[in-house]
Design a protein around this motif. Structure first.
Motif, short mmCIF file in Angstrom:
data_model
loop_
_atom_site.label_atom_id
_atom_site.label_comp_id
_atom_site.label_asym_id
_atom_site.label_seq_id
_atom_site.Cartn_x
_atom_site.Cartn_y
_atom_site.Cartn_z
N UNK A 161 0.80 -1.17 -0.15
CA UNK A 161 -0.01 0.06 0.13
C UNK A 161 0.95 1.21 0.17
N UNK A 162 0.20 2.56 -0.04
CA UNK A 162 0.89 3.68 0.02
C UNK A 162 1.62 3.84 1.30
N UNK A 163 1.20 3.09 2.23
CA UNK A 163 1.96 3.29 3.75
C UNK A 163 3.32 2.78 3.66
N UNK A 164 3.54 1.85 2.73
CA UNK A 164 4.84 1.00 2.66
C UNK A 164 5.87 1.83 1.99
N UNK A 165 7.02 1.93 2.41
CA UNK A 165 8.17 2.75 1.76
C UNK A 165 8.57 2.04 0.54
N UNK A 166 8.97 2.71 -0.50
CA UNK A 166 9.65 2.39 -1.80
C UNK A 166 10.72 3.20 -2.28
N UNK A 167 11.85 2.37 -2.72
CA UNK A 167 13.25 3.09 -3.10
C UNK A 167 13.06 3.34 -4.55
N UNK A 168 13.25 4.42 -5.22
CA UNK A 168 13.52 4.59 -6.45
C UNK A 168 14.58 3.82 -7.56
N UNK A 169 14.18 3.20 -8.34
CA UNK A 169 15.35 2.46 -9.03
C UNK A 169 16.60 3.31 -9.78
N UNK A 170 17.69 3.03 -9.87
CA UNK A 170 18.64 3.94 -10.41
C UNK A 170 18.24 4.27 -11.83
N UNK A 171 18.43 5.68 -12.34
CA UNK A 171 17.87 6.04 -13.60
C UNK A 171 19.23 6.61 -14.35
N UNK A 172 19.21 5.95 -15.65
CA UNK A 172 20.53 6.51 -16.32
C UNK A 172 20.46 8.00 -16.60
#
Length: 668
Positions: A161-172
């Motif tokens: 859900x939106x309460x769980x943290x997410x880490x952005x992937x590395x973008x070129x």
């Protein structure tokens, strides 16, 4: 007198003792082995491969090789029945033994060991059918193989859900091959015609003129009866100018543009070229060489046949110009575009969800910032570059070329193209991708653990991350599914939505919105923006040849991209650009060779002075005949007579060198 034992009798006694020992070890209770003992007394030692010339060993020496574990105390001698027949026969030594056959074992009796096992090498072990109640034996070499590590069961997949943290992937990092924007001098001044000739240069116009003249000669040879003169470059540009003029001024039929002596008559078309000349050019317009068309048509039904052969000369020029004179910015979009046509070809498509349902389908790569058409591909009914991954995969990989674009671009697409396989392939080429997806696509998550339902609250978010890919579902008025390789699931953004209250009133409220959905709505409209600009002043009109529909569309691409280049150049020079209509008007005037602004034609004025009465025949009374009182002088409290009046309004007004009542009256 004791009987002396011969060698033969000693050997027989030893063998009988050995068999009895084995029976005591292997026989279960109630089982008799007397059947085999008859054969043991009748056999000859030579049959077992024993040398009869060797001196016979003593009973004690012959029994010593038998292992102690398999030899219980010697049994008492048993009587043998000489009348029982033998049950088995031994193979002579000079004959090869037949391959051993696997005999089904008794449920309670184990297999018997061969007597001459100590004289012959042991054969490889054969797998005996196991007893129904006997457990399986472990392999002999199991002690030499390491035990496999215990397998860890993966945790069941579940939506977060939106309460769980997410880490952005590395973008070129964004590294374009060229500076984004127009690839033209920012200090030079370009007219609309200069920009248009970047896409329709003189070289391609000359090629079109040659092919059109060949087509007209072919038609005349077939008996067509109309007047024809070879077209040149200047006249062809005027023909294009007339097409753009008709795009600006819409009438019901082509003949109405040359209508004369009518209230709605138009003066310009007849000044550019006669109506019959325009029709002759339209009938014979040809993009490819007619002689080469015949050779290509002979290849129909084979892999060498080119369905787009009649478009290739102009289409390749337009595509190269689109990529040469402009480099897109970071955000680009891939989508379909329809060119209206119901021609009976294998390339005509039907798409019920599009405003134009019948026509040719083009796959387009456009700049999301301004709608510039960067590249396109005409769909011919099959993939031009089949790779085994599907049409949508091939289209995107064909339009997105790292050698031309560079790396670090953000590509947006709809659910026709999106797939995990495509997104991973783009990620390997250092491209980021975002788009809606279909849940039945391969490798997309299908778990229902903690998934959205129809009763989920508006604004609810669910997401799953799979390496660089993130799958996001968002509940708006319906469920929205988006996949991305460059965004996090949720960053706290909200959107405004109108919600109906219980009392029937509507109010605006803020609901959470995933980051990929916001980015998709912002940048996906590149192709739609391009279609909108094209439809404003499209040169499309009815024609009997399918390739002319696409010729008119290539003309629309050229004019629209020319206008976008004009806007980008003005932005770089910090000047005010022309409007789209003003740009098209000036381009049309330059193509037709006419000035955009013309001097007004003088129109005779209605208020001019004329004599009040006819001049008298006598010259002595000419100055006093028909004189009347001046209206303007009378309004000023004076009485003046004059022979002049206004022809339009009939008011008597005097005109003198020191007094011009005619002008003063009309000015007031």
């Amino acid at each position: 007198m004791a009987k002396t034992l011969t060698l033969k009798d000693a050997l027989a006694a030893i063998l009988d003792s050995s068999d009895e020992d084995e029976r005591r070890v292997s026989e279960p209770d109630g089982f008799s082995s007397d059947e085999d003992e008859d054969y043991d007394h009748r056999r000859d030692p030579v049959e077992d491969g024993e040398d009869s010339q060797l001196p016979g060993p003593s009973v004690t020496q012959a029994a010593s090789p038998v292992p102690a574990t398999r030899s219980p105390p010697a049994p008492t001698p048993q009587s043998f029945s000489p009348a029982r027949p033998a049950k088995r026969f031994r193979t002579p030594q000079h004959q090869p033994a037949p391959p051993p056959t696997q005999q089904p074992s008794s449920p309670t009796r184990p297999a018997k060991r061969s007597r001459n096992a100590q004289h012959q090498p042991a054969p490889p072990p054969t797998q005996q059918p196991s007893s129904p109640t006997r457990p399986a034996k472990r392999s002999r070499n199991a002690q030499h193989q390491p035990a496999p590590p215990p397998t860890q069961q993966p945790a069941p997949l579940s939506w977060k859900t939106e309460k769980d943290p997410d880490i952005a992937p590395p973008v070129s990092r964004f590294q374009p091959a060229r500076t984004p924007g127009p690839q033209l001098s920012s200090t030079s001044t370009y007219t609309p015609l200069d920009l248009f000739k970047l896409f329709f240069p003189v070289q391609i116009i000359q090629t079109l003129c040659q092919n059109t003249n060949k087509q007209a000669a072919k038609q005349m040879a077939q008996g067509k009866k109309y007047k024809w003169l070879d077209v040149n470059i200047g006249e062809f540009y005027k023909y294009i100018g007339l097409l753009l003029y008709m795009a600006m001024v819409k009438l019901d039929s082509i003949a109405d543009y040359w209508r004369q002596n009518h209230f709605f008559s138009l003066p310009l078309p007849v000044q550019i070229m006669p109506r019959d000349r325009y029709r002759a050019l339209s009938w014979n317009l040809h993009l490819s060489d007619p002689e080469e068309d015949v050779q290509n048509d002979k290849k129909k039904g084979t892999a060498d046949h080119d369905k787009l052969f009649r478009l290739k000369p102009l289409m390749n020029t337009i595509k190269n110009a689109c990529k040469s004179f402009y480099h897109p910015h970071r955000d680009v979009a891939v989508d379909e575009r329809m060119v209206a046509s119901k021609a009976n070809t294998g390339m005509t498509q039907y798409m019920k969800a599009k405003p134009i349902k019948w026509g040719f389908k083009l796959f387009v790569l456009a700049d999301s910032r301004n709608g510039y058409t960067v590249d396109f591909s005409v769909y011919t009914g099959k993939s031009d570059i089949p790779s085994g991954h599907g049409l949508s995969y091939d289209v995107v990989m064909f339009l997105v070329q790292p050698g031309y674009l560079g790396t670090g671009y953000h590509i947006y697409m709809d659910n026709f193209y999106s797939s995990p396989k495509l997104f991973r392939a783009l990620h390997e080429q250092k491209f980021a991708a975002c788009g809606t997806y279909r849940e039945n696509r391969k490798d997309c998550p299908r778990t229902t653990n903690n998934a959205l339902t129809k009763k989920s609250e508006r604004g609810s978010i669910r997401w799953i991350r799979d390496g660089p890919l993130i799958y996001v579902k968002w509940m708006d008025t319906r469920e929205v599914s988006v996949c991305s390789t460059l965004h996090t699931a949720h960053s706290g953004n909200t959107v405004q939505r109108r919600v109906k209250q219980q009392d029937g009133s509507w109010t605006k409220t803020s609901i959470p919105c995933p980051t990929p959905v916001l980015a998709y709505n912002e940048h996906m409209g590149g192709v739609d923006h391009s279609d909108q600009l094209i439809q404003y002043y499209s040169a499309q009109h009815k024609t009997m040849r399918w390739y002319r529909h696409l010729f008119y569309h290539f003309l629309d691409i050229a004019t629209t991209n020319s206008y976008i280049l004009h806007k980008e150049l003005c932005l770089a020079q910090q000047t005010t650009p022309m409007t789209h209509r003003a740009f098209m008007e000036e381009l049309t005037a330059e193509l037709c060779g006419k000035p955009l602004h013309t001097a007004p034609v003088p129109v005779p004025a209605g208020h001019i002075p004329v004599p009040i009465a006819v001049h008298a025949a006598d010259s002595s009374t000419k100055a006093t005949t028909g004189r009347s009182r001046c209206e303007h002088c009378q309004s000023q409290g004076q009485r003046k007579d004059t022979p002049w009046k206004c022809r339009e309004c009939g008011v008597v007004l005097c005109m003198q060198l020191d007094r011009n009542c005619f002008a003063a009256w009309h000015d007031s």
